[in-house]
Write an enzyme that holds these catalytic residues in place. Structure first.
Site, PDB file in Angstrom:
ATOM      1  N   ASN A   1     -15.853 -42.755 -59.217  1.00 21.09           N
ATOM      2  CA  ASN A   1     -14.652 -41.919 -59.086  1.00 21.09           C
ATOM      3  C   ASN A   1     -14.468 -41.347 -57.680  1.00 21.09           C
ATOM      4  OD1 ASN A   1     -14.216 -42.404 -61.762  1.00 21.09           O
ATOM      5  ND2 ASN A   1     -14.498 -40.292 -62.460  1.00 21.09           N
TER       6      ASN A   1
ATOM      7  N   GLU B   1     -13.065 -45.584 -68.336  1.00 21.44           N
ATOM      8  CA  GLU B   1     -14.423 -45.042 -68.477  1.00 21.44           C
ATOM      9  C   GLU B   1     -14.605 -44.288 -69.804  1.00 21.44           C
ATOM     10  OE1 GLU B   1     -14.616 -44.531 -63.629  1.00 21.44           O
ATOM     11  OE2 GLU B   1     -14.282 -42.800 -64.909  1.00 21.44           O
TER      12      GLU B   1
ATOM     13  N   ASP C   1      21.884 -15.910 -44.804  1.00 27.20           N
ATOM     14  CA  ASP C   1      21.456 -17.085 -45.577  1.00 27.20           C
ATOM     15  C   ASP C   1      20.097 -16.881 -46.256  1.00 27.20           C
ATOM     16  OD1 ASP C   1      23.672 -18.735 -44.840  1.00 27.20           O
ATOM     17  OD2 ASP C   1      22.764 -19.031 -42.889  1.00 27.20           O
TER      18      ASP C   1
ATOM     19  N   ASP D   1      25.400 -25.795 -44.460  1.00 24.84           N
ATOM     20  CA  ASP D   1      26.321 -25.020 -43.634  1.00 24.84           C
ATOM     21  C   ASP D   1      27.070 -26.002 -42.725  1.00 24.84           C
ATOM     22  OD1 ASP D   1      27.599 -22.905 -42.507  1.00 24.84           O
ATOM     23  OD2 ASP D   1      25.882 -22.113 -41.426  1.00 24.84           O
TER      24      ASP D   1
END
Length: 886
Positions: A719, A694, A630, A332
């Site tokens: 992990n 792995e 809007d 705008d």
């Protein structure tokens, strides 16, 4: 429920017809019984309200991720096989991810609740011939209500009586200057923003007073139509959500293929079905990057926090990343690019307009013009004793701008009026189109100051102020004045003309008779100036490969002037008005959309079409807005950006709220969004490389009929514990310098880029070569299986801890990176080694992880192999970097 009525163009009817059609009476309004009947027929004057997300909804959103689904599935499998340690670790990862995400999003929701101000307002109506104050929700079609300055319009209505009425309709139309209202009939094709004989629910009365008859209430009002559009607009999934879904499918499919392959292979080679199923589950546990959801959540949460520090409130975690993918910014004009307040931009006095050679009297001529304008202004300072920055200036935008400009130029209106008291005045009216004030000058002389519409002032002027005196205006002079006026209005400026004359023998007569043969003093051009830093922010956007587009409810010339001021190289064909967009088919618009830089006089339906057209081209669209009008577009856009000073409706449907109403915040948010994408990719590369390593390690060992080189619980430790902290620490990785010089990536670009896939495969392959080589060597030298598994466990951990520094940048080699720029990563690296030592030498952990202590020679082998592996990885990166430079 609201009954369906005939679709009537109320602005195209006389006000008497509007009153009659709604069964009302100008003098008495509705009677009480009829009002009750109308309420039964049409319902209450209310809009449906959407509830904000509950705490449970926010919590549930954290779990609704395909990556989390995979983790939960793996956790359930480990429970079935009574691998309780694995289950606790996996579900711990799910819990941590959920908690981090919940607290961050809940924080944003609470902040939004603080911003919301739900205000109920009343209406002053005429019923049974008497004025009454009622709740605005009680209004019905046919009610006649009264408006005064400061009131909020309670419903859509046809004006039936006005007195200098000015309505601020910015929240509905996007036009920030107040609309001057009248009661005349308008053409049926008149667009919403120009329907000046109507008033609309939710708009604000700035000046004057009026009476109006209600023609629409609730969901049938213009605001109601917007609310309906918001409800019907489907909220798009963010690019990150789509990419995570795709990544999860890829990871899940690969895991599935590997696990099924290992299960079938094991059974065919003589393994038991239960035993091989357990092995397949172990491989699945190895393959799933358990730390990825947590790391991604932390990255997004940190990104939200960084954006908040730069005055942007992101409402949802996943929206933070989308900002980095933005390729189109539909912005705008008012309050985003411009200040949203009038300023004097230029004073064109007769010297300049007529091309008279400059002399010291030119400045006094400009000062005279500004003095007249300042004195004619009805604006005032509420707290003049405060410093100028804290002044509260009241009045209409033009009047305020003229008063402030006069003060800044040293014209002290208050002090001068003590010596020149006002004698008489003519207030501004739509008929006269000027304001006139008569002042007492020195002695018995009096001076009349007049300010108003340029065409009107020129028609009333017979002279011009030149060389300290007055000269009669010739036809040539008038042509020059008209040409200058055309030039100023052509730049999108609002222009006020000023004049004056000496008045003799005035004794409270009709002042209007004195407003003739004025001495023209000049044009004063006003504009809504650009906000500080907007031009540089727009330039950064363009350099970053984004396309900024102005979408405004303002007039074409005003929008064009602002576009040119911020640096757009714009042609007439690059501007499209809402009425012209209506005449384009979707196919024709699709062909033109890439060339349009400015949209003017747009309505909500136009904004929806603009967004849809760009999204159809695969672009990620951000839309800024502050008004009720809007809201549908903000919801439809990939990123809806609400202005902090805007309406609550706009904030409710937005993804990002600008707390300082500055376009610069959008640019900062995009930069942070790109950093989020960057860091997510670094974490994915880091964790998937380990997971791939792995899986291959276990798969090859089983294929060759060898024992497991590493246990499932050890893989989980790597992990989550060893990789967990470093992966989260990568979230704190500083932004790379070239972030805003890269082109934005579209919706279809995967989180796993081709370069990442190759790096993950090569890293996995190289690491597996090293680890399998070590595994075979240890087996050949008759090491105990527990010692061998401990060595592989430690080697995998060391490789991972070394390799994390390579992931600091996928575009630069280690020797071009400051290894200590991320203190969190250095801490995570040290913690990783500490956790490894604990796993090898702390008895309870030795028992849990089934490890044995390692000797000095073991450590030398492991560190040596880790350095070799790191060197091979950096060589791979170097190859890709060189390829990009060629």
């Amino acid at each position: 429920m609201y009954k369906i009525m005939e679709n009537i163009l109320w602005h195209n009817l006389k006000w008497e017809q509007a009153v009659k059609k709604n069964g009302s009476n100008f003098e008495c309004g509705l009677d009480t019984q009829k009002a009750k009947n109308q309420q039964k027929k049409f319902g209450f004057n209310r809009l449906p309200e959407e509830k904000m997300l509950s705490k449970f909804d926010i919590l549930w959103h954290q779990v609704k991720s395909p990556l989390i689904y995979i983790l939960i599935f793996a956790g359930i499998l480990t429970l079935i096989f009574k691998e309780y340690t694995d289950s606790v670790v996996i579900f711990g990862a799910v819990f941590l991810n959920t908690v981090v995400g919940y607290f961050q999003e809940n924080k944003a929701t609470n902040a939004l609740r603080q911003l919301k101000k739900m205000v109920k307002y009343s209406a002053r109506v005429i019923r049974d011939g008497n004025e009454k104050i009622i709740d605005s929700s009680e209004l019905v079609v046919g009610d006649i209500f009264i408006l005064n300055a400061g009131d909020k319009v309670p419903a859509d209505a046809r004006l039936i009586e006005v007195h200098n009425l000015k309505i601020n309709e910015m929240s509905l139309t996007g036009e920030w200057l107040p609309a001057k209202k009248h009661i005349d009939v308008l053409d049926s094709e008149t667009p919403l923003a120009d329907r000046d004989n109507m008033v609309y629910m939710g708009t604000l009365v700035e000046d004057g007073k009026a009476k109006a008859v209600v023609v629409e209430i609730g969901i049938k009002t213009e605001i109601g139509n917007v609310a309906k559009m918001v409800k019907e607009t489907e909220e798009e999934k963010t690019p990150l959500q789509k990419k995570i879904t795709h990544l999860s499918k890829v990871v899940g499919m690969i895991i599935g293929i590997f696990c099924v392959g290992i299960f079938i292979e094991g059974v065919l080679t003589g393994g038991g079905i239960i035993e091989m199923f357990e092995v397949a589950v172990a491989v699945a546990v190895a393959a799933i990057p358990e730390g990825l959801p947590v790391a991604m959540t932390v990255i997004l949460a940190l990104g939200m926090t960084r954006i908040l520090k730069r005055k942007g409130l992101v409402r949802k975690l996943v929206s933070a990343e989308t900002l980095g993918s933005t390729s189109i910014i539909c912005t705008d004009k008012t309050a985003t690019l411009t200040e949203g307040k009038m300023r004097v931009s230029e004073i064109a006095n007769p010297y300049q307009i007529f091309g008279i050679k400059y002399n010291d009297k030119e400045n006094s001529s400009s000062m005279m013009a500004l003095k007249i304008a300042s004195f004619c202004s009805d604006a005032f300072i509420e707290n003049p004793d405060e410093v100028m920055k804290k002044w509260i200036v009241r009045g209409d935008p033009t009047g305020k701008a003229l008063l402030v400009a006069g003060i800044e130029a040293g014209i002290n209106k208050k002090e001068i009026e003590k010596e020149m008291p006002i004698i008489d005045e003519i207030p501004f009216s739509p008929i006269n189109k000027y304001i006139a004030k008569l002042y007492q000058a020195k002695g018995n002389s009096k001076i009349l100051y007049v300010s108003g519409a340029p065409e009107k002032i020129l028609a009333l002027s017979g002279y011009a102020r030149i060389n300290g005196g007055t000269e009669k205006l010739s036809k040539e002079n008038l042509k020059q004045l008209e040409l200058k006026l055309k030039g100023l209005t052509g730049k999108g400026m609002r222009v006020v003309a000023v004049g004056y004359r000496d008045v003799q023998n005035y004794k409270n007569q009709n002042l209007e008779k004195e407003v003739e043969d004025l001495v023209f003093a000049g044009f004063i051009a006003l504009r809504d100036p650009l906000k500080k830093g907007v031009k540089s922010a727009i330039k950064i956007c363009c350099e970053a490969g984004m396309k900024p587009i102005i979408v405004t409810g303002d007039h074409k010339l005003t929008a064009k002037a602002v576009a040119e001021e911020i640096g757009f190289k714009i042609k007439e064909k690059d501007i499209l008005e809402g009425k012209d967009l209506d005449n384009l088919s979707d196919d024709d618009f699709d062909k033109r959309v890439k060339d349009i830089q400015v949209y003017a006089r747009v309505e909500p339906k136009h904004k929806m079409r603009i967004i849809a057209a760009w999204q159809k081209r695969g672009e990620v669209v951000a839309m800024t807005g502050d008004g009720i009008n809007d809201a549908p577009a903000l919801k439809k856009a990939d990123i809806g950006v609400a202005i902090g000073s805007g309406t609550e409706v706009a904030k409710d449907v937005s993804d990002l709220i600008l707390l300082t109403d500055s376009f610069n915040v959008i640019v900062s948010a995009v930069e942070e969004g790109r950093a989020i994408i960057d860091n997510i990719r670094k974490v994915i590369t880091y964790l998937l490389s380990d997971s791939f390593t792995e899986v291959i390690l276990i798969g090859v060992s089983l294929f060759l009929g060898l024992p497991l080189p590493i246990l499932a619980v050890q893989i989980l430790w790597v992990n989550l514990i060893e990789d967990g902290l470093p992966s989260i620490a990568l979230a704190f990785e500083p932004k790379e310098k070239d972030l805003m010089s890269r082109k934005p990536q579209g919706k279809d670009v995967s989180l796993l880029t081709r370069e990442m896939k190759v790096i993950i495969l090569i890293i996995g392959f190289l690491t597996d070569l090293v680890l399998l080589g070590l595994f075979f060597w240890l087996l050949q030298n008759d090491y105990e299986i527990r010692h061998i598994q401990t060595m592989i466990f430690a080697a995998l951990t060391i490789d991972s801890l070394f390799y994390v520094f390579s992931c600091k940048s996928l575009r630069r080699n280690l020797w071009h990176i400051n290894l200590f720029s991320n203190k969190f990563l250095v801490f995570a690296w040290a913690s990783g080694f500490f956790a490894l030592f604990a796993a090898l030498y702390f008895p309870p952990l030795q028992s849990l992880l089934k490890t044995v202590p390692l000797g000095f020679s073991d450590w030398m082998i492991l560190i040596g192999l880790g350095m070799i592996n790191l060197a091979l990885i950096e060589l791979t990166k170097y190859y890709f970097i060189i390829r990009k430079q060629v």
